[in-house]
Design a protein around this motif. Sequence first.
Motif, short mmCIF file in Angstrom:
data_model
loop_
_atom_site.label_atom_id
_atom_site.label_comp_id
_atom_site.label_asym_id
_atom_site.label_seq_id
_atom_site.Cartn_x
_atom_site.Cartn_y
_atom_site.Cartn_z
N CYS A 175 0.81 -1.22 0.00
CA CYS A 175 0.00 0.00 0.00
C CYS A 175 0.85 1.27 0.00
O CYS A 175 0.43 2.29 -0.57
N VAL A 176 2.02 1.23 0.62
CA VAL A 176 2.87 2.41 0.67
C VAL A 176 3.30 2.83 -0.73
O VAL A 176 3.43 4.03 -1.03
N ARG A 177 3.52 1.84 -1.61
CA ARG A 177 3.91 2.12 -2.99
C ARG A 177 3.01 1.31 -3.92
O ARG A 177 3.47 0.44 -4.65
N CYS A 178 1.73 1.58 -3.88
CA CYS A 178 0.73 0.79 -4.59
C CYS A 178 1.01 0.76 -6.09
O CYS A 178 1.16 1.81 -6.74
N ASN A 221 9.03 -6.77 4.22
CA ASN A 221 8.10 -6.77 5.35
C ASN A 221 6.77 -6.09 4.98
O ASN A 221 6.22 -5.30 5.73
N VAL A 222 6.28 -6.41 3.79
CA VAL A 222 5.01 -5.83 3.34
C VAL A 222 3.87 -6.53 4.05
O VAL A 222 3.68 -7.75 3.92
N VAL A 223 3.10 -5.77 4.80
CA VAL A 223 1.95 -6.30 5.55
C VAL A 223 0.69 -6.06 4.72
O VAL A 223 0.41 -4.92 4.34
N PRO A 224 -0.09 -7.09 4.42
CA PRO A 224 -1.27 -6.89 3.59
C PRO A 224 -2.33 -6.07 4.31
O PRO A 224 -2.46 -6.15 5.54
N PRO A 225 -3.11 -5.29 3.58
CA PRO A 225 -4.18 -4.52 4.22
C PRO A 225 -5.30 -5.45 4.68
O PRO A 225 -5.42 -6.59 4.23
N GLY A 371 11.74 11.13 -0.71
CA GLY A 371 10.80 10.06 -0.40
C GLY A 371 10.94 8.83 -1.25
O GLY A 371 10.09 7.94 -1.22
N ARG A 372 12.03 8.74 -2.02
CA ARG A 372 12.26 7.57 -2.85
C ARG A 372 13.05 6.52 -2.09
O ARG A 372 13.84 6.85 -1.20
N PRO A 373 12.87 5.25 -2.42
CA PRO A 373 13.62 4.19 -1.74
C PRO A 373 15.12 4.45 -1.85
O PRO A 373 15.62 4.83 -2.92
#
Length: 431
Positions: A175-178, A221-225, A371-373
Amino acid sequence: MAPTGTKPSRTEPADDVVNHFYYPPDDFEADRGEGVYLYGKDGRRYLDASSGTFNLTLGYSHPEVVETIREQAGELIHVTSKFQSKPVNALVAALSEVAPTGLTRVHLKSSSGSDANEAAIKIAQHHTGNPDVISLFRGHLGQTMAMINASGAAFRRAPFPAQLPGVVHVPDPYCVRCFYRQQRETCGLLCVERVNDFIDYASSGRVAAVILEPISGNGGNVVPPDGYLQALRELCDERGILLVFDEIQTGFGRTGHMFASDTFGVSPDILTFGKGLGGSGMPIAGLLTAEHLTGLEGHHINSTFGANVLASSVAVKTLEIIRRPGFLENVRAVGAHIMDRLGELAARHAFIGDVRGRGLMIGMEVNDADGRPDPGFTNHLAARGMDHGLLLRTSLYGFGNVLKVRPPLIMTVEEADELCDRLDRLFADAL
């Protein structure tokens, strides 16, 4: 000196043992470990925020694990998995008790997480008669030839010409980088809905399984919504596709529940496990399946050191400890405390763009001023961590921008504060 092209004699020591490694190891040399700490030959003590490679559930040299190893090693270390043994039988019984709803069969004859995931795909293909597999962007499913192709990063496949056909990668719920440039409040979980399009237009139309980590491990560590896994479960049911959870990193308490399946309230058709079940580092892996998925012959999915007796004895002890009153509650409490502390650090250090996780599976996104990786600075932080007595790991084998915080599950609140204090000093010092 020995002639060129010949090995040195047995009495002639190698000039430098590091030259004999296939690829050079880190300069750091470990000496011993205790609890959440690793001690180096340099005499320093390091707080391990990575639990080794996320597999030291009970930390280093847990006394009950050490005693279990001593006792079992004097009786039986390994026997062909064709035979029964007391530790293996006890582990199968214990796993069947803690398994998510509907998973009644245990397969222990895998030697690694990669091996277990391949077995899961073979079972899915065998029972559905379909060839294709769907996995997620940034997914990390293992190191074997088939699993690097099923994993979601191109750099892992680039050197190798032969790969597993029929894999379709779809956007992950990041979601952070949809991928779809949506906002969660109004997106309608497009990242699930569009999987139908990938099936219809990018696959053969014959999909055996969707395989994913409930929370991505190496992928950031992407946590699903909320609702994502439930919606994916419904899609699989509607289309006759098996849902496979890779819980090799999330399983056995890491998210504050026995499995991430329990954390999110969704049961898969197959669940693979490994890493943390070994307590203090014993290698063990396997899978749990639904009853109707039995029947694939063992020679297709058995491995030489699978169902190792010594490792099984440790796994039984590990499960016993995790199931004790208060253990998982402590994981959730300490994890929440760390999340709060890291939120405070993010407010003071502008390069921390997001803090996310469940239990003691936490990640911090590191960004540049725009704000870029920022993978380069992320790796810099991990490397400088050792100067502050911290062992840290980053995402995507150093290609990602997430700093991972996954200490042993035995961590206390006091140790959690020490971890966060050291991170604070590291962040202030690293600029």
